[in-house]
Design a protein around this motif. Structure first.
Motif, PDB file in Angstrom:
ATOM      1  N   GLY A 216      -6.828   7.564 -12.564  1.00 34.64           N
ATOM      2  CA  GLY A 216      -5.467   7.757 -13.086  1.00 34.64           C
ATOM      3  C   GLY A 216      -4.577   7.682 -12.060  1.00 34.64           C
ATOM      4  N   THR A 217      -4.883   7.928 -10.554  1.00 36.09           N
ATOM      5  CA  THR A 217      -3.916   7.800  -9.693  1.00 36.09           C
ATOM      6  C   THR A 217      -3.284   6.544  -9.361  1.00 36.09           C
ATOM      7  OG1 THR A 217      -5.448   7.722  -8.306  1.00 36.09           O
ATOM      8  CG2 THR A 217      -4.850   9.836  -8.574  1.00 36.09           C
ATOM      9  N   PRO A 218      -2.208   6.146  -8.880  1.00 36.81           N
ATOM     10  CA  PRO A 218      -1.551   4.994  -8.581  1.00 36.81           C
ATOM     11  C   PRO A 218      -1.945   4.419  -7.580  1.00 36.81           C
ATOM     12  CG  PRO A 218       0.070   6.599  -8.323  1.00 36.81           C
ATOM     13  CD  PRO A 218      -1.078   7.395  -8.876  1.00 36.81           C
ATOM     14  N   ARG A 219      -2.637   5.138  -6.764  1.00 39.58           N
ATOM     15  CA  ARG A 219      -3.091   4.688  -5.400  1.00 39.58           C
ATOM     16  C   ARG A 219      -4.393   3.753  -5.526  1.00 39.58           C
ATOM     17  NH1 ARG A 219      -2.252   7.173  -0.554  1.00 39.58           N
ATOM     18  NH2 ARG A 219      -4.126   6.727   0.995  1.00 39.58           N
ATOM     19  N   PRO A 220      -4.166   2.444  -5.019  1.00 42.92           N
ATOM     20  CA  PRO A 220      -5.247   1.660  -5.182  1.00 42.92           C
ATOM     21  C   PRO A 220      -6.614   2.098  -4.534  1.00 42.92           C
ATOM     22  CG  PRO A 220      -3.681   0.843  -3.270  1.00 42.92           C
ATOM     23  CD  PRO A 220      -3.057   1.961  -3.913  1.00 42.92           C
ATOM     24  N   ALA A 221      -7.576   1.686  -5.339  1.00 43.59           N
ATOM     25  CA  ALA A 221      -8.929   2.062  -5.169  1.00 43.59           C
ATOM     26  C   ALA A 221      -9.255   1.738  -3.956  1.00 43.59           C
ATOM     27  CB  ALA A 221      -9.842   1.635  -5.989  1.00 43.59           C
ATOM     28  N   TRP A 222      -9.083   0.745  -3.287  1.00 39.93           N
ATOM     29  CA  TRP A 222      -9.723   0.500  -1.990  1.00 39.93           C
ATOM     30  C   TRP A 222      -9.246   1.288  -0.842  1.00 39.93           C
ATOM     31  CZ3 TRP A 222      -6.836  -0.953   2.305  1.00 39.93           C
ATOM     32  CH2 TRP A 222      -5.520  -1.521   2.037  1.00 39.93           C
ATOM     33  N   HIS A 223      -8.139   2.052  -1.035  1.00 43.24           N
ATOM     34  CA  HIS A 223      -7.411   2.815  -0.025  1.00 43.24           C
ATOM     35  C   HIS A 223      -8.650   3.969  -0.069  1.00 43.24           C
ATOM     36  CE1 HIS A 223      -2.879   2.176   0.524  1.00 43.24           C
ATOM     37  NE2 HIS A 223      -3.606   1.272   0.788  1.00 43.24           N
TER      38      HIS A 223
END
Lengths: 463, 196
Positions: free
Chosen positions: A88-95
């Motif tokens: 649910g977080t807006p941070r991209p998964a690859w980060h």
């Protein structure tokens, strides 16, 4: 990568533990457990290449461990029951994937680097005289292998989130490294694998060191780098992948890397393990030559060797060898060593030579000069009782003393004395001229490997 | 019966069983494609290690703290779990090998299953079930690199690969089995910081 997040990850995750476990396992193994890495001329801190090859060999168990521990790391979010929250977080998964994979790979590579540092200090403290950087690619690929294995394990565990994934991956990796291992055999001069050579090179391990002159060829490094980079890329992609299609797509780098690597790898084991020419170059002091790798032994050897050559020319006349040199020819396990007429050939794998200094070295070289070995003696090869007895009798005859057993061989001193005793008794009772004839006959028999030197010394029949 | 079903489910029994079977069959298939003497050396041991690793994930439940509060005598149940796991992995290996018409000596299978289950039980008691597989895996990997020797330390290190009937191997396995079962029975699963 945000350094603050990376620091937190390093402090809070199991990544440092992974590195510590890998480093401890390798150090315990190399320093505390006795084995071919801790004795003989190819011990792990003898030379730079040996150090690199032995630490690479350790990947036989370190790599499965890295893959399994990486997979455990990959299951962390699921164990904490927070996958939905993270989705649910807006941070991209690859980060997140990059930070997680990066820290684990970083600690593993650091652990391997520390292991190499310990090895390097021990090599520097030893008597290695051949400094070169040719060992560096071997170790760099090893470090890359550990990192890539762990990252791949993380990705695979993320794609198959089950508590059974880490053990299954570790056992599978263990099986792969052991099936694909190169072994020394009696079929060839270089280590062979049970499977086709390019396939065997997909495992990041190398054969155990039995010959300090051998190193890996450049195409091997190149192919393995491509393959391991592909593996790491797939791992990161799997960590960040969301759906089944993305996971399937994530396998592309692994497959592409594998295909490229298989094309790059040499077809045969002879192009895989090659002789390091610079290391094998001879360094001479008059008639006494050793390889560059063992230059440190030359000073201690020159005196006793010249003395031995002088005594040999007195004993054998014009048939006497005129030089002493270290063998550089590769040979298969248990294969007959080369026996040139004009030189005493020495092999530092022979325990009788490795520990010999001064007068004992002279005695050994005289024995070896008159009765060159037909069956090799090394850490894994025992040689024969008859050869050992014949060498001690020949040396005793030249030096005019009682035979003394050779030290440092697998054949016990008592056994040697029992074998040589009766023969020496009959031999020493003979007139000088006849003794000389028998020594000549023994020398001829040993040079051609037809017949047996001890039998000749005993006058044709043993016992 | 209901308790057993629930217990088996919380211990991942179906998945573990599947992995035990699949790994045995996989090694069997690989051994068949190989050369003449397929089951020689370390392959049976590898099957047992894979089995023990798969069974080890069931040594604890989802929430050890919660389970500890149950008014049940856990000790005999934990001992039974370890023993049954050992019987299972040994039986699967023997069954798969019988299919192939050859057999590792039952004494060796018995010794190794007991010792390996002891090892995973030690691991589970010390660090928790998700780390229990590391001990047998690392030990097997170690013993495959150490050259065989008659030296006692080496024999202890390579106990899994020793032929059956070697005193040192039998004793090592016995000690591991006893210590592991006892530790697991007393502690359950450990692993303070990493338990989640």
């Amino acid at each position: 990568m945000n350094p603050r997040i990376a620091r937190i990850e390093l402090r809070r995750s199991a990544a440092p533990w992974t590195g510590a476990v890998v480093l401890a396992a390798a150090l315990v193994f190399l320093c505390l457990i006795p084995g071919p890495w801790s004795t003989g001329s190819a011990l792990w801190t003898a030379q730079w290449t040996s150090m690199a090859m032995w630490t690479r060999h350790m990947l036989v168990f370190l790599w499965p461990l890295a893959v399994g521990l990486g997979a455990l790391q990959g299951l962390r979010d699921r164990r904490s029951k927070m996958t939905e929250l993270l989705a649910g977080t807006p941070r991209p998964a690859w980060h997140r994937a990059a930070v997680q994979a990066g820290t684990t790979a970083f600690t593993l590579v650091s652990a391997f680097a520390l292991l190499l540092l310990v090895g390097a200090v021990l090599v520097l403290a030893g008597d290695a005289s051949y400094f070169h950087l040719g060992w560096l690619p071997i170790s760099l690929v090893g470090a890359l292998g550990l990192g890539a294995g762990a990252v791949f394990g993380m990705g695979a565990a993320r794609a198959m989130p089950s508590i059974l994934t880490p053990p299954a991956l570790a056992v599978a990796a263990l099986m792969v490294t052991n099936f694909l291992r190169h072994h020394r055999s009696s079929d060839a001069e270089v280590p062979l694998a049970l499977v086709p050579n390019p396939v065997a090179l997909l495992a990041p391990t190398v054969a155990e060191v039995h010959e300090t002159l051998l190193t890996l060829s450049a195409p091997v490094h190149l192919g393995q780098t491509v393959w391991l980079l592909g593996m790491a890329a797939t791992g990161v992609a799997l960590l960040a992948a969301a759906g089944p299609r993305a996971r399937l797509l994530a396998l592309t780098p692994l497959v592409v890397g594998g295909v490229f690597a298989l094309l790059l790898f040499p077809a045969g084991p002879r192009d895989t393990y090659v002789v390091d020419r610079e290391a094998a170059a001879q360094v001479c002091d008059g008639p006494v030559c050793v390889t560059t790798v063992r230059q440190a032994r030359l000073d201690g050897m020159a005196g006793p060797a010249k003395e031995a050559l002088r005594l040999l020319s007195g004993a054998l006349g014009e048939r006497a060898p005129v030089g002493v040199r270290e063998t550089t020819a590769l040979r298969a396990l248990s294969a007959t060593p080369e026996r040139p007429r004009d030189a005493v050939l020495v092999d530092f794998d022979d325990g009788a030579l490795a520990g010999a200094r001064g007068e004992r070295l002279t005695r050994f070289l005289i024995g070896q000069g008159i009765v060159p070995l037909c069956s090799p003696r090394s850490r894994t090869e025992s040689g024969t009782w008859e050869d050992a007895a014949a060498q001690s009798i020949a040396a005793a005859w030249v030096l005019g003393e009682q035979p003394r057993p050779l030290g440092g061989t697998m054949i016990s001193a008592k056994g040697q004395a029992e074998t040589s005793g009766p023969v020496w008794k009959r031999f020493s009772a003979l007139p000088r001229a006849e003794q000389r004839e028998r020594i000549d006959a023994a020398h001829t028999a040993a040079l051609s490997c037809k017949g047996d030197a001890l039998t000749e010394l005993n006058g044709g029949a043993l016992r | 019966m209901r308790w057993l079903t629930l217990y088996a489910r919380s211990r991942h029994a179906p998945a573990s069983l599947a992995v035990v079977l699949i790994s045995a069959l996989a090694v069997w298939a690989l051994a068949r494609t190989g050369d003449g003497k397929p089951w020689s050396g370390w392959l049976p041991v590898l099957v047992l290690v894979a089995g023990a690793a798969a069974v080890s994930v069931g040594l604890g439940g989802q929430d050890p703290a919660l389970e500890r509060t149950a008014a049940i005598r856990w000790m005999p149940r934990r001992v039974a779990h370890v023993l049954l796991g050992g019987v299972l992995i040994g039986a699967v290996l023997l069954a798969v090998q019988t299919m192939d018409g050859q057999q590792t000596s039952p004494a060796l299978v018995l010794r190794n299953s007991a010792g390996l289950m002891g090892l995973v039980a030690v691991g589970a008691a010390c660090w928790g079930r998700q780390y229990a597989w590391t001990l047998p895996c690392v030990w097997l990997a170690f013993s495959m690199v150490v050259p065989p020797s008659t030296d006692v330390v080496t024999q202890v290190l390579t106990w899994m690969l020793l032929p059956s009937g070697t005193a040192v191997g039998t004793w090592t396995a016995l000690v591991l089995a006893a210590a592991g079962t006892a530790a697991h029975a007393a502690v359950g699963v450990g692993g303070g910081g990493v338990r989640r």
